[in-house]
Design an enzyme around this catalytic site. Structure first.
Site, PDB file in Angstrom:
ATOM      1  N   LYS A 104      37.625  36.839  19.433  1.00  0.00           N
ATOM      2  CA  LYS A 104      37.325  38.249  19.695  1.00  0.00           C
ATOM      3  C   LYS A 104      37.134  38.480  21.192  1.00  0.00           C
ATOM      4  O   LYS A 104      36.998  37.533  21.969  1.00  0.00           O
ATOM      5  CB  LYS A 104      36.072  38.674  18.921  1.00  0.00           C
ATOM      6  CG  LYS A 104      34.810  37.908  19.293  1.00  0.00           C
ATOM      7  CD  LYS A 104      33.648  38.341  18.408  1.00  0.00           C
ATOM      8  CE  LYS A 104      32.381  37.573  18.791  1.00  0.00           C
ATOM      9  NZ  LYS A 104      31.201  38.023  18.038  1.00  0.00           N
ATOM     10  N   TYR A 131      24.242  45.558  51.978  1.00  0.00           N
ATOM     11  CA  TYR A 131      23.544  46.823  51.752  1.00  0.00           C
ATOM     12  C   TYR A 131      22.028  46.647  51.736  1.00  0.00           C
ATOM     13  O   TYR A 131      21.499  45.681  51.181  1.00  0.00           O
ATOM     14  CB  TYR A 131      23.952  47.422  50.407  1.00  0.00           C
ATOM     15  CG  TYR A 131      25.289  48.124  50.407  1.00  0.00           C
ATOM     16  CD1 TYR A 131      25.555  49.182  51.275  1.00  0.00           C
ATOM     17  CD2 TYR A 131      26.282  47.746  49.515  1.00  0.00           C
ATOM     18  CE1 TYR A 131      26.769  49.830  51.261  1.00  0.00           C
ATOM     19  CE2 TYR A 131      27.509  48.391  49.478  1.00  0.00           C
ATOM     20  CZ  TYR A 131      27.743  49.438  50.355  1.00  0.00           C
ATOM     21  OH  TYR A 131      28.952  50.079  50.327  1.00  0.00           O
TER      22      TYR A 131
END
Length: 386
Positions: free
Chosen positions: A49, A267
């Site tokens: 899956k 950042y």
């Protein structure tokens, strides 16, 4: 033997890709064979899956089929329809079951719905009355409180002499919620409940264990096991060494820069350098599945001084510093001899040199999420068994 340096399917695109992913299908096949061996008398399926846990359902499905797998589990019917072309005579179970509008896909691609509710049961009865007999599976909840008929409803269904003869499940299954913690007494409690269900559906195959449950021993194996994460090189049981690594993710160094003591990185200026440093800026970020929570600083999960991720290059572990951004991550390569790294080289984000689950723990998550969260930008190379 896993060989991530093999050049069997290299290409110009792979050699210069900003981010790239190598998938060792030989290791995948070996891992399935190992899990099949550990399953004892039970038959081992393969769970593919989520695009084979992010690694590619077509190639992984083919490799697993060629290794001997003849039972596969997917999450949704679209995955099953894709897989069918690669596993022509295998049985494909769809864990989400069936819903109105999906009948054609199930019957034409010979998919087996895993029915998990009274509503799905009722719809399935209607579908087979119109289209004829077709195999199904039945999921029973034994304590997970996720999908499945209740324990009581399952036993009632097993004993219902009025149920249509056309309702003929080929598998009854349940799922362990604490299989990755072998010491949990709840595993035994679920086992006892499932045994009653399996006995009630006499003559029908039964399945309880995914990867973790297989390691709990023969009592948990029943007729069919469902290995998933273990096939792809992830930890199935907490603290247990995984099988062979299957995936290696790498990012290209796009710049190497010198940075002064006291200057800040990325950042928010959340990382301040305590020494003259050499920094490698690589072309991977959270858009590529390299999670922001892996940052060396400046995100809540890294609060309190908890260390972030490491990469691996030229035999050295190198720390990610500052915040990881959408497309870029910065690693401190000061301790790696300058002659051993140059612009254009690749830092391993996870793989044989930087274990998948170690990286996942640095992000506060698990290997499953690291694999299934791989972005679309990775150029892929598949190494095939000899």
């Amino acid at each position: 033997m896993t060989d991530f340096d093999s050049d069997l399917s290299s290409s110009a695109d792979f050699d210069c890709a900003p981010v790239r992913l190598t998938v060792d299908l030989g290791a995948l096949a070996d891992n399935w064979r190992e899990m099949a061996y550990r399953s004892g008398k039970a038959r081992a399926a393969a769970v593919v899956k989520a695009d084979a846990y992010g690694l590619g359902i077509e190639d992984c499905g083919t490799a697993l089929y060629e290794a001997g797998a003849r039972d596969f589990f997917v999450a949704v019917p679209q995955e099953g329809a894709t897989l069918r072309a690669y596993v022509p005579d295998a049985r494909i179970y769809v864990l989400s079951g069936i819903w109105p509008g999906q009948e054609r896909m199930f019957f034409e691609d010979d998919l087996v719905p895993v029915l998990a509710s009274e509503e799905q049961l009722a719809f399935w009865m209607s579908a087979i009355s119109e289209r004829g007999d077709h195999p199904c599976a039945l999921q029973v909840d034994t304590g997970f409180n996720r999908l499945g008929l209740s324990f009581q409803d399952a036993l009632a269904l097993a004993g219902d002499v009025s149920r249509p003869a056309s309702f003929s499940p080929v598998l009854v299954l349940s799922h362990l919620h604490s299989g990755d913690t072998p010491s949990s007494p709840l595993n035994r409690k679920q086992l006892e409940s499932f045994r009653q269900v399996a006995d009630a559906f006499e003559g029908i195959e039964s399945s309880l264990s995914a990867s973790a449950g297989i390691f709990l021993g023969p009592d948990y194996h029943f007729d069919l096991t469902r290995p998933g994460i273990a096939l792809y090189g992830g930890e199935a049981v907490n603290g247990m060494k995984p099988l062979k690594p299957v995936a290696k993710a790498e990012a290209r160094i796009v710049q190497i820069r010198e940075a002064e003591t006291g200057s800040t990185v990325s950042y928010g200026a959340t990382h301040q350098l305590s020494r003259q440093s050499r920094l490698a800026v690589v072309s991977a970020g959270y858009a590529d599945g390299y999670l922001r929570s892996l940052s060396g600083a400046g995100v809540p999960i890294r609060a309190g001084g908890t260390q972030g991720a490491f990469g691996f290059i030229a035999g050295h572990r190198v720390p990610a510093i500052g915040r990881i951004t959408m497309d870029l991550t910065i690693f401190d390569i000061t301790d790696v001899p300058a002659a051993e790294i140059r612009i254009g080289d690749y830092i391993e984000l996870f793989g044989p040199g930087m274990p998948l689950d170690e990286v996942a723990r640095a992000a506060g998550t698990i290997g499953y999420e690291m694999l299934t969260g791989l972005g679309l930008r990775h150029e892929r190379r598949y190494i095939y068994p000899e």
